[in-house]
Design a protein around this motif. Structure first.
Motif, mmCIF file in Angstrom:
data_model
loop_
_atom_site.group_PDB
_atom_site.id
_atom_site.type_symbol
_atom_site.label_atom_id
_atom_site.label_comp_id
_atom_site.label_asym_id
_atom_site.label_seq_id
_atom_site.Cartn_x
_atom_site.Cartn_y
_atom_site.Cartn_z
ATOM 1 N N ASP A 1 0.770 -1.303 0.016
ATOM 2 C CA ASP A 1 -0.295 0.064 0.219
ATOM 3 C C ASP A 1 1.117 1.230 0.165
ATOM 4 O O ASP A 1 1.505 1.154 0.801
ATOM 5 C CB ASP A 1 -0.802 0.092 1.351
ATOM 6 C CG ASP A 1 -1.876 1.685 1.571
ATOM 7 O OD1 ASP A 1 -1.371 1.944 0.642
ATOM 8 O OD2 ASP A 1 -2.337 1.544 2.835
ATOM 9 N N LYS A 2 1.155 1.868 -1.273
ATOM 10 C CA LYS A 2 2.157 3.192 -1.465
ATOM 11 C C LYS A 2 1.737 4.203 -0.641
ATOM 12 O O LYS A 2 2.862 5.262 -0.223
ATOM 13 C CB LYS A 2 2.077 3.259 -2.699
ATOM 14 C CG LYS A 2 3.444 2.514 -3.461
ATOM 15 C CD LYS A 2 3.634 3.453 -4.542
ATOM 16 C CE LYS A 2 4.450 2.634 -5.299
ATOM 17 N NZ LYS A 2 5.483 3.383 -6.725
ATOM 18 N N SER A 3 0.484 4.211 0.412
ATOM 19 C CA SER A 3 0.117 5.100 1.273
ATOM 20 C C SER A 3 0.644 5.381 2.368
ATOM 21 O O SER A 3 0.741 5.952 3.406
ATOM 22 C CB SER A 3 -1.081 5.605 1.021
ATOM 23 O OG SER A 3 -2.136 4.735 1.054
ATOM 24 N N CYS B 1 8.060 -0.049 0.885
ATOM 25 C CA CYS B 1 9.084 -0.498 1.337
ATOM 26 C C CYS B 1 10.172 -0.126 0.908
ATOM 27 O O CYS B 1 10.688 -0.707 0.285
ATOM 28 C CB CYS B 1 8.695 -1.906 1.035
ATOM 29 S SG CYS B 1 7.308 -2.556 2.181
ATOM 30 N N GLY B 2 10.927 1.131 1.160
ATOM 31 C CA GLY B 2 11.966 1.855 0.078
ATOM 32 C C GLY B 2 11.709 2.978 -0.373
ATOM 33 O O GLY B 2 12.722 4.225 -0.012
ATOM 34 N N HIS B 3 10.888 3.252 -1.039
ATOM 35 C CA HIS B 3 10.804 4.841 -1.096
ATOM 36 C C HIS B 3 11.150 5.933 -0.430
ATOM 37 O O HIS B 3 11.546 6.816 -0.610
ATOM 38 C CB HIS B 3 9.853 5.021 -2.442
ATOM 39 C CG HIS B 3 9.554 3.678 -4.153
ATOM 40 N ND1 HIS B 3 10.631 4.999 -4.511
ATOM 41 C CD2 HIS B 3 9.491 3.058 -4.257
ATOM 42 C CE1 HIS B 3 9.961 4.234 -5.551
ATOM 43 N NE2 HIS B 3 9.722 3.358 -5.778
ATOM 44 N N ALA C 1 14.662 -2.399 4.378
ATOM 45 C CA ALA C 1 13.218 -2.336 3.511
ATOM 46 C C ALA C 1 12.814 -2.601 2.666
ATOM 47 O O ALA C 1 11.642 -3.899 2.939
ATOM 48 C CB ALA C 1 12.614 -0.454 3.308
ATOM 49 N N VAL C 2 14.233 -2.623 1.397
ATOM 50 C CA VAL C 2 13.396 -3.812 0.092
ATOM 51 C C VAL C 2 13.148 -4.657 0.163
ATOM 52 O O VAL C 2 12.975 -5.968 -0.167
ATOM 53 C CB VAL C 2 14.340 -2.644 -1.040
ATOM 54 C CG1 VAL C 2 14.937 -2.946 -1.125
ATOM 55 C CG2 VAL C 2 13.278 -2.891 -2.393
ATOM 56 N N SER C 3 15.080 -5.199 1.226
ATOM 57 C CA SER C 3 14.623 -6.636 1.083
ATOM 58 C C SER C 3 13.615 -7.129 1.778
ATOM 59 O O SER C 3 13.535 -8.798 2.100
ATOM 60 C CB SER C 3 15.978 -7.066 1.727
ATOM 61 O OG SER C 3 17.434 -5.824 0.921
HETATM 62 C C1 IPE Z 1 12.723 1.340 -6.360
HETATM 63 O O1 IPE Z 1 12.692 0.215 -6.807
HETATM 64 C C2 IPE Z 1 14.198 0.858 -5.208
HETATM 65 C C3 IPE Z 1 14.321 1.591 -3.693
HETATM 66 C C4 IPE Z 1 13.370 2.632 -3.914
HETATM 67 C C5 IPE Z 1 14.723 1.027 -2.632
HETATM 68 P P1 IPE Z 1 11.372 0.613 -7.786
HETATM 69 O O2 IPE Z 1 11.215 2.244 -8.181
HETATM 70 O O3 IPE Z 1 11.457 -0.654 -9.334
HETATM 71 O O4 IPE Z 1 9.615 0.620 -7.142
HETATM 72 P P2 IPE Z 1 8.367 0.458 -7.481
HETATM 73 O O5 IPE Z 1 7.976 -0.102 -8.319
HETATM 74 O O6 IPE Z 1 8.118 2.044 -8.250
HETATM 75 O O7 IPE Z 1 7.597 0.661 -6.719
#
Ligand code: IPE
Length: 253
Positions: A16-18, A52-54, A80-82
């Protein structure tokens, strides 16, 4: 060209991106079942980060790089992304898919935000053994900026070219590339100027739909077309059936 397939799972269908790293287990299980049922020989899965990363990458400004002594963001973002990668691998394995996580931080190097090296021979060996490597958008060490974010889409482009993979599919939370609400069935570089492509409303350090299309047009320039479709059509794509989405291709395909 090989018969192998790359399936990219956008971060927005896995999380869930939000919210902060909220993994969408239901979506993950449905995708895992589609992969398990496909019986396709040789699938590489690449997934994005979503929430989980952005947010971490943005918080630590990894889109502009990393400085000596200020490296917490590299660890936090990779962790996070792992974690998401672990969840994807586990869901696939629960459905009987021989999935294994491979982390780009360990096998890739970038310069100015672009991969300049990425070991892919081990991916080939995994495929030959009937395994399904699962790689993901990640933080990668960068020769000019210290570190950078390499998106799943950039990885798709690199790995598809390195392994000469001609079937590349990207599952997203929209039915394809939309121009004023309608799916654009085919995109070429020449057509791009006349399209009105919206941007993601959530935190995205790698360029949203426009960044995705740029990567895929680069792949099309190298003679490899790709397909963007809704996540509910993963099984159709893997079966080689119509998926109702967008085909990105070179001018002469
Ligand atoms: C982003 O991957 C990786 C990190 C921020 C660590 P993506 O750019 O492929 O991710 P999504 O698909 O847009 O979420």
């Amino acid at each position: 060209m090989s018969d192998w397939v790359i399936l990219k799972l956008g971060g927005s269908i896995l999380t869930d991106k939000s919210a902060d790293c909220a993994i969408n287990r239901e979506s993950l299980d449905t995708i895992a079942a589609a992969v398990a049922g496909a019986g396709t020989d040789g699938i590489i899965i690449v997934h994005g980060a979503g929430s989980c990363g952005h947010p971490e990458a943005k918080r630590y400004h990894l889109d502009v790089g990393a400085e000596s002594g200020k490296t917490d963001g590299i660890y936090v973002t990779h962790r996070a992304v792992s974690g998401l990668n672990d969840a994807v691998v586990t869901a696939l394995r629960e459905k009987g898919v021989a999935a294994i996580g491979v982390h780009p931080l360990h096998v890739g190097v970038a310069d100015n935000g672009r991969l300049v090296a990425f070991e892919s021979r081990h991916l080939e060996q995994m495929l030959r053994l009937g395994m399904v490597p699962v790689i993901h958008g990640d933080v990668v060490m960068d020769l000019s900026r210290g570190a950078c974010i390499v998106s799943g889409d950039q990885l798709v482009r690199y790995v598809a070219a390195a392994l000469k993979i001609r079937r590349v599919g990207l599952a997203t939370d929209v039915p394809g590339v939309l121009d004023e609400g309608r799916v654009v069935p085919v995109i070429t570089r020449r057509m791009l100027e006349s399209l009105h492509i919206g941007d993601s409303k959530h935190t995205d350090v790698t360029g949203g739909m426009r960044g995705k299309i740029d990567e895929l047009l680069g792949l099309a320039d190298a003679g490899i077309g790709s397909d963007i479709f809704h996540v509910s059509r993963v099984a159709d794509f893997l079966a080689g059936a119509a998926h109702g989405g967008t085909r990105v291709r070179g001018e002469e395909e």
